[in-house]
Scaffold this motif. Sequence first.
Motif, PDB file in Angstrom:
ATOM      1  N   THR A 172       0.825  -1.204   0.000  1.00  0.00           N
ATOM      2  CA  THR A 172       0.000   0.000   0.000  1.00  0.00           C
ATOM      3  C   THR A 172       0.863   1.259   0.000  1.00  0.00           C
ATOM      4  OG1 THR A 172      -1.756  -1.174   1.164  1.00  0.00           O
ATOM      5  CG2 THR A 172      -1.824   1.223   1.251  1.00  0.00           C
ATOM      6  N   VAL A 173       1.921   1.262   0.802  1.00  0.00           N
ATOM      7  CA  VAL A 173       2.822   2.422   0.834  1.00  0.00           C
ATOM      8  C   VAL A 173       3.487   2.595  -0.530  1.00  0.00           C
ATOM      9  CG1 VAL A 173       4.933   3.364   1.851  1.00  0.00           C
ATOM     10  CG2 VAL A 173       3.199   2.350   3.322  1.00  0.00           C
ATOM     11  N   LEU A 174       3.905   1.500  -1.155  1.00  0.00           N
ATOM     12  CA  LEU A 174       4.521   1.582  -2.485  1.00  0.00           C
ATOM     13  C   LEU A 174       3.525   2.140  -3.505  1.00  0.00           C
ATOM     14  CD1 LEU A 174       6.859   1.066  -4.449  1.00  0.00           C
ATOM     15  CD2 LEU A 174       5.983  -1.270  -4.718  1.00  0.00           C
ATOM     16  N   ALA A 175       2.314   1.603  -3.520  1.00  0.00           N
ATOM     17  CA  ALA A 175       1.296   2.076  -4.470  1.00  0.00           C
ATOM     18  C   ALA A 175       0.976   3.548  -4.224  1.00  0.00           C
ATOM     19  CB  ALA A 175       0.036   1.225  -4.356  1.00  0.00           C
ATOM     20  N   GLY A 176       0.887   3.949  -2.968  1.00  0.00           N
ATOM     21  CA  GLY A 176       0.635   5.350  -2.641  1.00  0.00           C
ATOM     22  C   GLY A 176       1.777   6.246  -3.071  1.00  0.00           C
ATOM     23  N   THR A 177       3.002   5.787  -2.893  1.00  0.00           N
ATOM     24  CA  THR A 177       4.173   6.558  -3.309  1.00  0.00           C
ATOM     25  C   THR A 177       4.151   6.789  -4.812  1.00  0.00           C
ATOM     26  OG1 THR A 177       5.504   5.666  -1.492  1.00  0.00           O
ATOM     27  CG2 THR A 177       6.697   6.558  -3.380  1.00  0.00           C
ATOM     28  N   ILE A 178       3.857   5.735  -5.557  1.00  0.00           N
ATOM     29  CA  ILE A 178       3.814   5.845  -7.019  1.00  0.00           C
ATOM     30  C   ILE A 178       2.725   6.820  -7.445  1.00  0.00           C
ATOM     31  CG2 ILE A 178       3.269   4.561  -9.134  1.00  0.00           C
ATOM     32  CD1 ILE A 178       4.652   2.130  -7.722  1.00  0.00           C
ATOM     33  N   THR A 179       1.569   6.751  -6.806  1.00  0.00           N
ATOM     34  CA  THR A 179       0.459   7.632  -7.166  1.00  0.00           C
ATOM     35  C   THR A 179       0.736   9.076  -6.760  1.00  0.00           C
ATOM     36  OG1 THR A 179      -1.100   5.800  -7.022  1.00  0.00           O
ATOM     37  CG2 THR A 179      -2.017   8.013  -6.857  1.00  0.00           C
ATOM     38  N   LEU A 180       1.393   9.290  -5.638  1.00  0.00           N
ATOM     39  CA  LEU A 180       1.704  10.646  -5.193  1.00  0.00           C
ATOM     40  C   LEU A 180       2.734  11.330  -6.091  1.00  0.00           C
ATOM     41  CD1 LEU A 180       1.908  10.255  -1.322  1.00  0.00           C
ATOM     42  CD2 LEU A 180       0.293  11.665  -2.600  1.00  0.00           C
ATOM     43  N   THR A 181       3.577  10.554  -6.732  1.00  0.00           N
ATOM     44  CA  THR A 181       4.612  11.116  -7.582  1.00  0.00           C
ATOM     45  C   THR A 181       4.001  11.482  -8.931  1.00  0.00           C
ATOM     46  OG1 THR A 181       6.198   9.662  -6.494  1.00  0.00           O
ATOM     47  CG2 THR A 181       6.924  10.731  -8.498  1.00  0.00           C
ATOM     48  N   PRO A 182       3.989  12.755  -9.298  1.00  0.00           N
ATOM     49  CA  PRO A 182       3.382  13.172 -10.567  1.00  0.00           C
ATOM     50  C   PRO A 182       3.994  12.441 -11.764  1.00  0.00           C
ATOM     51  CG  PRO A 182       3.818  15.071  -9.205  1.00  0.00           C
ATOM     52  CD  PRO A 182       4.472  13.891  -8.531  1.00  0.00           C
ATOM     53  N   GLY A 183       3.117  12.064 -12.685  1.00  0.00           N
ATOM     54  CA  GLY A 183       3.552  11.371 -13.885  1.00  0.00           C
ATOM     55  C   GLY A 183       3.330   9.879 -13.832  1.00  0.00           C
ATOM     56  N   THR A 184       3.042   9.344 -12.648  1.00  0.00           N
ATOM     57  CA  THR A 184       2.777   7.910 -12.505  1.00  0.00           C
ATOM     58  C   THR A 184       1.548   7.701 -11.631  1.00  0.00           C
ATOM     59  OG1 THR A 184       4.294   7.783 -10.620  1.00  0.00           O
ATOM     60  CG2 THR A 184       5.167   7.144 -12.783  1.00  0.00           C
ATOM     61  N   VAL A 185       0.835   6.611 -11.922  1.00  0.00           N
ATOM     62  CA  VAL A 185      -0.345   6.251 -11.129  1.00  0.00           C
ATOM     63  C   VAL A 185      -0.355   4.741 -10.978  1.00  0.00           C
ATOM     64  CG1 VAL A 185      -2.867   6.194 -11.078  1.00  0.00           C
ATOM     65  CG2 VAL A 185      -1.706   8.193 -11.965  1.00  0.00           C
TER      66      VAL A 185
END
Length: 166
Positions: free
Chosen positions: A112-125
């Motif tokens: 969940t933390v990994l998925a949230g990190t990816i989504t929070l970083t602009p350009g990736t979801v």
Amino acid sequence: MTRLFNWLFPHPAMTLILAIVWMVLQNKLSFGMAVFGLILGVIIPRMTAVWWPDRPSGFKIGKMTAYVILVMWDIMVANVQVAWIVLTRPNSKLRPAWIIIPLDLRQPEAITVLAGTITLTPGTVSADVSNTGHYLLVHALDAPDPDAVRDEIKQRYEARLKEIFV
């Protein structure tokens, strides 16, 4: 004594975080606000403990702090990169991609933390996690080399999360 502590504080880090967040939201530092924040920090994790039967046994707060600083830096850098892409590149030149990331992480909290990190970083979801929890589907706004994006996510984020969630 240890059993009482574990019963009262099923998630000690969450207790501390909730107390701090409460005081920040109130914008007032006083003894009463600190006590009420601690009360919330004890009650909320205690009431939600039944939904966390397999919570991580070990958690390295120092490494998580370094991880949060890294993610905040990456968010700032990615904001500039995405703004540059949007302002200078026509849509026909974008190279969006769906990327499947094989996961070495097995704990739901870490994924969940990994998925949230990816989504929070602009350009990736992060779009989906496989039923087995072994793959993460990610969409990248501009990925000329999807394998490089996958490798960067695994090295930059997943490897650190493996060290944090033991």
